[in-house]
Structures are given as structure tokens and as C-alpha cells.
Design an enzyme around this catalytic site. Structure first.
Site, PDB file in Angstrom:
ATOM      1  N   ASP A 486       0.814  -1.218   0.000  1.00 39.31           N
ATOM      2  CA  ASP A 486       0.000   0.000   0.000  1.00 39.31           C
ATOM      3  C   ASP A 486       0.844   1.262   0.000  1.00 39.31           C
ATOM      4  O   ASP A 486       0.324   2.356  -0.183  1.00 39.31           O
ATOM      5  CB  ASP A 486      -0.878   0.023   1.256  1.00 39.31           C
ATOM      6  CG  ASP A 486      -2.200  -0.686   1.044  1.00 39.31           C
ATOM      7  OD1 ASP A 486      -2.632  -0.797  -0.104  1.00 39.31           O
ATOM      8  OD2 ASP A 486      -2.791  -1.123   2.047  1.00 39.31           O
TER       9      ASP A 486
HETATM   10  C1  GLC Z   1      -1.639  -3.697   5.376  1.00 43.63           C
HETATM   11  C2  GLC Z   1      -2.884  -3.764   4.525  1.00 43.63           C
HETATM   12  C3  GLC Z   1      -2.691  -4.645   3.337  1.00 43.63           C
HETATM   13  C4  GLC Z   1      -1.428  -4.279   2.628  1.00 43.63           C
HETATM   14  C5  GLC Z   1      -0.238  -4.298   3.557  1.00 43.63           C
HETATM   15  C6  GLC Z   1       1.046  -3.872   2.898  1.00 43.63           C
HETATM   16  O1  GLC Z   1      -1.477  -4.922   6.027  1.00 43.63           O
HETATM   17  O2  GLC Z   1      -3.983  -4.240   5.239  1.00 43.63           O
HETATM   18  O3  GLC Z   1      -3.790  -4.527   2.466  1.00 43.63           O
HETATM   19  O4  GLC Z   1      -1.272  -5.173   1.583  1.00 43.63           O
HETATM   20  O5  GLC Z   1      -0.483  -3.436   4.628  1.00 43.63           O
HETATM   21  O6  GLC Z   1       1.064  -2.506   2.604  1.00 43.63           O
HETATM   22  C1  GLC Z   2      -0.403   2.540   5.742  1.00 42.95           C
HETATM   23  C2  GLC Z   2       0.336   1.324   6.241  1.00 42.95           C
HETATM   24  C3  GLC Z   2      -0.007   0.096   5.446  1.00 42.95           C
HETATM   25  C4  GLC Z   2      -1.495  -0.046   5.356  1.00 42.95           C
HETATM   26  C5  GLC Z   2      -2.118   1.240   4.794  1.00 42.95           C
HETATM   27  C6  GLC Z   2      -3.614   1.138   4.654  1.00 42.95           C
HETATM   28  O1  GLC Z   2       0.028   2.896   4.498  1.00 42.95           O
HETATM   29  O2  GLC Z   2       1.730   1.512   6.226  1.00 42.95           O
HETATM   30  O3  GLC Z   2       0.561  -1.035   6.055  1.00 42.95           O
HETATM   31  O4  GLC Z   2      -1.812  -1.109   4.537  1.00 42.95           O
HETATM   32  O5  GLC Z   2      -1.783   2.307   5.637  1.00 42.95           O
HETATM   33  O6  GLC Z   2      -4.328   1.638   5.695  1.00 42.95           O
END
Ligand code: GLC
Ligand code: GLC
Length: 813
Positions: A486
Site C-alpha cells: 500500500d
Molecule cells: C496492510 C494492509 C494490506 C497491505 C499491507 C502492505 O497490512 O492491510 O492490504 O497489503 O499493509 O502494505
Molecule cells: C499505511 C500502512 C499500510 C497499510 C495502509 C492502509 O500505508 O503503512 O501497512 O496497509 O496504511 O491503511
């Protein structure tokens, strides 16, 4: 390094036993299985909600507070001026004995002080909208004791977000009713709300309080409420301000005597025309019925034993015996338990997720599914349909949806280009487990629009097409807002200090940003899709997709390989990410995981090289980091990723979720020792033994992130419980290490073991069959089954053809 211990496993009872209340971080558990849920810490902190932690928050909780974990269901015992709580908090009176046992959907907290023992069992009975708190008071002294007992809950005004913001209104809306030993919370019930909550005790009370400031005192804290300290309830009736519920009971216990009190925190919904029985008097019929069901020790004990049986059944589907306690307890108990918790909560409510931010994630929920599909197939089926209903006609999808409304979340929208592939991943796992192909014919809408329904199979098709139709200059998948990571926001970067990385303008139009992670994910899931099409006689569609797979493999080999590992991506401008040519973050884990699982270029040695590079650059004492070296500088056109300091979260943290991808890659390459070494590093029971203080978070479950080797404090865990790590750890160990893989036509036995593994057994219920499997590894092999004997007869190959009934299976490696 063996540091201080705060508890230990009790496998026989399937419990984790905490023996010191001052854990390095609150160690929590979850209560409830379907509708009514609670979070409970080892000091009884936490809160309850009905279905949705944002819209139906029943009790109040303050996150990120001082002191930590403030607010919960508290019992105060005033023993002749000596005031204490069974869970130590909030009074923090030193106890003579303290113990918290977190079990399967229940928690038991016991405290002893001056000859009195108070033990509270917390659980939500099956099919019940209420939390039971069974308090047992025992006088272990030689004299009669007169105790003053106060209960305490603080009501949240339903919408957890506005409860924290809109005081100008909230301080005037609060309303309660008191009837006998029950306190009803009915804020906003006079208007649109059709629900109320109640807090009941099955004993006569000698007083109560419902107004917080009156009970606590404006300048006091939960640690020293006026009413408790003075031993006198105020019988306050809340009108606005902050409604609470506190019962006051005078208890006399003779030497050796014990008394139970059943407290019930319940939730009720009424039809519009049945809301009131008189002007402003709420209809309590359903509350009375819940109370009637649970108002004696016998009834509560029965409900508790039913809960135990429910868990027996869930945990009897896959049981291993390896003789290694640390492995067996994770496989048989805690890993499966955590998977059920992620099924229920996705990423919404934990001590790191406030319950007001996110609902259910499209990709998250599909991945979670592989963790619980064997336990609750009908609910997995429904989940797949709910998720698919938030897809758009072009195959793209809402990134998140709200569990209560099941509607896509407009704030975040769509455009995460990995999302569609996960629908294949989840659906295939479901069909392989159940053999239920009928789900493919289920009519499912797009974006929940009535009239837009097509078959679920059609949803899978548009999912695949979404990838194929969105390829970039190297014929690799365009990344969109982000892929699984993300924080790799290759089209969503901005210098505007007021914009969020997640929702800033998506500059995908004309962008060159491509993802090797999606490329690998596509190959894995498209292969699954091809196999499925063949299975249901859609040869032409299978051929069409096979061509797309071949093209993708060619593209990865041509423009996705960096010499020693797979590239991670191309950025907006077409520059390489995760390459030796880069100044920092030369290698990333996600593309190594997915391209090795897809076995792209295995014949050219790419897979082995990639896996070796993971060991060389990503691995450390606590697991594999996400990227290496960590970003030390902020790179504007990468978005959020380099916003994190070195070693945390997506910037070179050990993001546990993606470690299993590489581990599965290792097993597919037959490298059992390497797979096991990586796996044990993030296996909670191994971490529990070594690093309780350093690791900080609950030692019985995986957390999302452990600080990586570049961090200030490598090994420190964060974001426990709600992580896709649970499902991936389960998939890895159950199918790829221990090697019991559901296939359309039967159970495939395909372990990949460390050379130290000699023999183990697995009992596996599969559809209407039950397999008792013994696996022997006399020659210390890492991979390769040489013989499978089913009910005394050797079979060809390693897939046991499905047949209902009981079977004995002997496997030799
Ligand atoms: C969080 C989110 C997931 C994402 C991950 C890596 O665990 O829930 O959707 O893939 O971060 O950014
Ligand atoms: C932030 C976090 C990631 C998560 C995303 C969505 O970017 O670092 O892990 O998946 O938020 O809420």
C-alpha cells in the site's frame, strides 16, 4: 538471549497464561464469533460492539491514551477500605495473586487480595448478543468478610467516530433507564435508532450509578472513583454528559464461602413499531429474554461448555502431531484461532486499528479466506459473494467495504491493481476445499447495483482481464494506486502536506509504473484460473489465459530480472525500482515471493538465485525485511514507502505477511531446510521463548510487523492480531511444509521438510472424509514423496482420490 517472561502456553487447555499484569504492551484476546464482539486485554480493558466497530460501538474506549489501555469492564472490590480489581487495573493495587488466561473466545482473569479471590470468566455465548461476565468471589480467609462490589462499564454513543468528535451534541443526548438490576442505555433511541444496550446482574443491587462524573468525580480517574472510595453509590441518573453503568452490591461471605454473580452486557434491536411500550419507555422484551437465558450459574456454565465444543469441532479438522510442542501448538491452536479472528475482524478493530478507519479489505479478505475456509466453508462462501459484489464491471474493485452495509467505501475508492487477482485466489481455495463448483453459477452484482448481476465465474473472468488490459510499456501489469504494498504509491505522490498518500490524485493516466509483484501474482492466479477452466470444460478460455500467462512470463524474464533477483517495479517515469542500479532499496521481497511462487525462469536458475538473494540481503535474526538497504532518504515519486524511518513498516520492516511468500517459494524449489529456517523465525512460539520483552506484543499470535535489521530496535513487534500473516502462515505450514493440499479431486500429499523431520501424523477432515495420515522420512529428505498407501493399497502419484469415509494413509518420503 532469554529475557523476562510474562506468561506461558497451556496447551492442554488451549490457553496462554499471563502471570504478570504489567506485560510489555496490553496482551489482548477476542470474544464473540458472529455478531457481538469484544476486545479484552489482560487487565480487562477493551470494549464491545455489535457487528461493526464503528457504527455499533457499545462501550467506550480511548486509544493511544495515558496510561495505556484505559477503560474496560471493571470490577471494584472495596474490602473494608482496601480497594482492588481482579485484573489489577485500574486501581493497580498490588495483588497477592494475578493470572489471566486467554483461551479460545474466552478470557479468565483471577486476582487475590487479603484472603478474597475474584475470578471473572468473560465470553460471548454462541448465538447471543451479549457478553457474559461470570464473577466468582471466594472467601479463602478464616473470617466472615463484608465486601462492597461495584461493576463498571462506560457507554459509547454508538458511532465510535462521532462519539470522539461531536461533544456539542453528545453531551446533551445521553439517556438511560433503570429497571431492577438492569441499566439500559438508550441514547438516540427516541429517534432513528432501533437498538439499545443493557448491563444486568443476576442479583439484587443496593444501588447504582449511570452518570460518569457523579460516579468518578470530575477530578478523579478510573483508579479512584468517588463512589468506590467512599463505598457509597450515588444512584445517579444520566441526562446527557457521559452515561455509564455501575451496579453496587453488598456481599457477605463466610469463611470458605463462594458466590457467583452473572453480569451481562447485552444488545437489542427492535422493529420500528415495537420500540416503545409507553411514551419514552423502551420495549425490554428481548433484553428480558436474553437475561432469562443466562441468569444462573448452571445456564452460563452450559453456554460455556457449548462454546468449548464449538472450538473442538473447528480445531478437529486439521490436527498435527510432530512431537515438537512449539510447532504443534501453533498449528493446532493459535494459528487457526488467529485466522478466525482475522475472518471476523479483517483489519478493523485491534489495539492498533481503531475500528473507525477501515472496514473489510478486498485483497485482505480474500487472503484471510485461506486461513478459515476449512473450518467454516458456508461463511467463506458468503464472504466471497460479498467481496465480489463490490467489484466494478471492468474487473477493478472497491479497495474496502463496510461490514454492516457491505457497500464499497467511497473515500478510498478503487484502482489498486492487484485487487482483482485475489478474487481468483480466494474462490479457488474455497472450491478446492469443498468441491462446491456451484458457487461459480451464483449471480453476483457489480458495485451492489441491482440488475447488474452476472455469474461469479464472470467476475473471475473480468478480474483476469483487468490485469491483461492494463499492461505498461514492458508488457508488465500497471500498478495503479498501489499493489499489495500500500505504500509503494507510484502514481499517487504529492508535495502537498495536507494530502494522504492513500487518497491523493491517482496519476495512473499515461503512467509507466508497472509492478513485478502483480506480474508474479497474475501468473500464480492465472494458472489457478486455467486449471479451474479446464476442470469445468472451458477449454477455449483456458487456452486464452494460458497465452496471457506465457506472455507475462516472457515479459518478466525479459524486463523483470535484475541479474540476481527480480526487479520490484518501474516507476511513473519508467525507471527501475528494486535494482542493483538503485542507490537504496536494491531488492524487495514481494516480487521475489510471487515470482518464485510462479516459478518464473526456474529453468534458467532465476528462482534459486532469487531465493539465495533473499537469504543474503533480506534475512536477519527476526525474519526477512521487506527491502534492502532501507530507504534513508525520502523519495517523492515513490509515495509513502520512504516516509517511514529505516526498519519500520514498509520501509525495511519485517512485514511478516510477505515472509511466507518466499517460504512457499522455497518449498516449491524443494528447499525444506531453508523454508523451515525462515518459518521458525516468525513463528510466535519460537519468538515467545526468546524475546518476550523485546518483541512486546502478544507472544501467541503473529503481528503485522517486526522492526527490521535497520531499525533502532530490531525485533520489536507492532500491529498484532489483524494481519494477513495469520492466513499465510497457515497456508504455508498446513499445505506447503506439512504438505496436505486440497485439490479438486482429492488430497495431495506434498510435504517439504527440514532434514531433521523424521515422522509426523496429520488428522484431516476433508469434505465428508477423514484421513489419518502418517508421514515417514527415513532418509531425511527435504522433498519428494516416493510412496502413498491408502487403506493398505499403494496408489499412483501423491493425490489421494476423494472418497467419503475414514481412511488411513501412510506416506514415505
Ligand atoms: C496492510 C494492509 C494490506 C497491505 C499491507 C502492505 O497490512 O492491510 O492490504 O497489503 O499493509 O502494505
Ligand atoms: C499505511 C500502512 C499500510 C497499510 C495502509 C492502509 O500505508 O503503512 O501497512 O496497509 O496504511 O491503511
Amino acid at each position: 538471549m532469554n529475557d523476562k517472561r510474562y506468561g506461558h502456553f497451556d496447551d492442554q487447555h488451549r490457553e496462554y497464561v499471563i502471570t504478570d499484569p504489567k506485560t510489555p504492551w496490553p496482551w489482548i484476546n477476542y470474544l464473540g464469533n458472529e455478531d457481538f464482539f469484544s476486545l479484552i486485554s489482560n487487565t480487562a480493558g477493551g470494549y464491545s460492539f455489535y457487528k461493526d466497530a464503528k457504527f455499533r460501538r457499545i462501550t467506550r474506549y480511548r486509544y493511544n491514551n495515558v496510561p495505556m489501555d484505559n477503560g474496560g469492564r471493571y470490577f471494584y472490590i472495596n474490602d473494608n477500605g482496601n480497594i482492588w480489581n481482579p485484573g489489577w487495573k485500574p486501581c493497580k493495587t498490588p495483588l497477592d495473586f494475578y493470572e489471566c488466561r486467554h483461551g479460545m473466545s474466552y478470557t479468565r482473569i483471577t486476582g487475590r487480595k487479603n484472603g478474597i479471590e475474584a475470578s471473572v470468566l468473560f465470553f460471548v455465548p454462541l448465538n447471543t448478543f451479549a457478553e457474559v461476565q461470570k464473577l466468582t468471589l471466594t472467601n479463602q480467609s478464616n473470617e466472615t468478610k463484608k465486601l462492597k462490589l461495584f461493576s463498571f462499564e462506560e457507554w459509547c454513543l454508538w458511532n465510535a467516530a462521532t462519539d470522539m468528535e461531536n461533544f456539542q451534541r453528545n453531551f446533551s443526548t445521553g439517556e438511560v433507564e433503570i429497571e431492577g438490576s438492569t441499566i439500559y442505555h438508550k441514547t438516540e433511541y427516541r429517534e432513528r435508532r432501533n437498538h439499545y444496550a443493557f448491563y444486568h446482574v443476576n442479583a439484587e443491587i443496593q444501588g447504582f450509578d449511570t452518570d460518569r462524573e457523579t460516579f468518578v468525580g470530575l477530578y478523579n480517574e478510573f483508579a479512584n472513583p468517588d463512589a468506590v472510595v467512599e463505598g457509597k453509590p450515588r444512584n445517579s441518573h444520566a441526562h446527557g454528559w457521559s452515561p455509564i453503568a455501575s451496579h453496587y452490591i453488598e456481599v457477605e461471605l463466610k469463611a470458605g464461602e463462594s458466590k457467583d454473580f452473572i453480569f451481562l452486557l447485552g444488545y437489542v434491536e427492535n422493529e420500528q413499531d415495537k420500540k416503545f411500550v409507553a411514551p419514552q419507555v423502551i420495549n425490554k422484551e428481548k433484553a428480558h429474554a436474553i437475561i432469562e437465558k443466562l441468569n444462573t450459574t448452571e445456564k452460563v456454565d452450559k453456554a460455556f461448555s457449548e462454546l468449548g465444543k464449538y472450538w473442538d469441532a473447528l480445531l478437529n479438522i486439521y490436527k498435527v502431531n510432530t512431537g515438537n510442542d512449539k510447532l504443534d501448538r501453533m498449528v493446532n491452536i493459535w494459528n487457526q484461532y488467529q485466522c478466525m479472528v482475522t475472518f471476523n475482524f479483517s483489519r478493523s478493530a485491534s489495539f492498533f486499528e481503531s475500528g473507525v478507519g477501515r472496514g473489510m479489505g478486498f485483497r485482505d479478505s480474500n487472503q484471510d479466506l485461506v486461513g478459515f475456509v476449512h473450518q467454516i466453508p458456508p461463511r467463506a462462501r458468503q464472504r466471497i459473494i460479498d467481496i465480489a459484489s463490490t467489484q466494478f464491471p471492468d474487473g477493478g474493485c472497491y479497495h474496502q467495504y463496510q461490514p454492516l452495509t457491505k457497500r464499497g467505501n467511497n473515500d478510498i475508492g478503487g484502482g489498486f491493481n492487484d485487487d482483482p487477482c485475489w478474487l481468483i485466489f480466494g474462490t479457488v481455495a474455497y472450491i478446492k476445499e469443498t468441491g462446491d463448483f456451484s458457487i461459480l453459477d451464483e449471480m453476483v452484482p457489480f458495485d451492489n447495483q441491482p440488475g447488474s448481476e452476472v455469474t461469479l465465474f464472470e467476475h473471475l473472468k473480468v478480474s483476469m482481464d483487468h490485469v491483461i488490459k492494463n499492461l505498461g510499456p514492458h508488457q508488465l501489469p500497471l500498478i495503479g494506486r498501489a499493489d499489495w504494498n500500500d505504500c509503494l504509491n507510484l502514481n499517487c505522490f504529492s508535495w502537498d502536506p495536507n494530502e494522504s498518500f492513500q487518497t491523493t490524485e491517482n496519476k495512473s493516466e499515461g503512467s509507466k509504473a508497472e509492478s513485478l509483484m502483480i506480474a508474479g501474482l497474475f501468473v500464480v492466479t492465472a494458472k489457478q484460473y486455467v486449471e479451474l477452466c479446464q476442470k469445468i470444460g472451458k477449454e477455449e478460455e483456458a487456452n486464452r489465459m494460458q497465452k496471457a500467462i506465457d506472455a507475462m512470463v516472457t515479459a518478466v524474464k525479459k524486463d523483470g530480472w535484475d541479474g540476481e533477483w527480480y526487479l520490484r517495479a518501474y516507476d511513473f517515469f519508467g525507471n527501475k525500482i528494486g535494482s542493483n542500479e538503485c542507490e537504496e532499496a536494491k531488492i524487495f521481497i514481494e516480487s521475489q515471493g510471487w515470482c518464485t511462487m510462479a516459478q518464473i525462469g526456474a529453468e534458467d536458475g532465476m528462482v534459486a538465485k532469487s531465493l539465495d538473494s533473499c537469504k543474503k540481503y533480506l534475512e536477519c535474526e527476526h525474519g526477512m525485511v521487506l527491502n534492502n538497504p532501507a530507504f534513508s532518504k525520502y523519495i517523492y515519486e515513490y509515495g509513502e514507502i520512504s516516509s517511514y524511518p529505516e526498519g519500520y513498516k514498509e520501509n525495511a520492516g519485517i512485514f511478516c505477511h510477505n515472509n511466507p511468500w518466499v517460504i512457499i517459494g522455497e518449498t516449491l524449489a524443494g528447499r525444506g531446510n531453508d523454508a523451515w529456517n525462515h518459518y521458525a523465525k516468525i513463528l510466535p512460539s519460537y519468538v515467545e521463548e526468546k524475546y518476550q520483552t523485546l518483541h512486546k506484543v502478544e507472544p501467541y499470535v503473529n503481528c503485522q510487523m517486526v522492526a527490521g535489521k535497520d531499525a533502532a530496535k530490531p525485533g520489536e513487534g507492532k500491529n498484532s492480531w489483524l494481519t494477513g500473516t495469520a492466513a499465510w502462515m497457515w497456508l504455508t505450514v498446513s499445505q506447503y511444509i506439512l504438505g496436505i493440499k486440497p485439490q479438486y479431486d482429492g488430497l495431495q500429499i506434498d510435504p517439504c521438510l527440514p532434514t531433521t523431520a523424521k515422522e509426523y501424523t496429520v488428522q484431516r477432515k476433508f469434505r465428508d472424509a477423514e484421513y489419518d495420515i502418517t508421514i515417514k522420512n527415513p532418509n531425511s529428505k527435504q522433498y519428494g514423496v516416493s510412496q502413498v498407501v491408502v487403506d493398505g493399497k499403494a496408489i499412483e502419484g501423491n493425490t489421494i482420490p476423494y472418497a467419503a469415509g475414514k481412511h488411513t494413509v501412510e506416506v514415505t518420503m
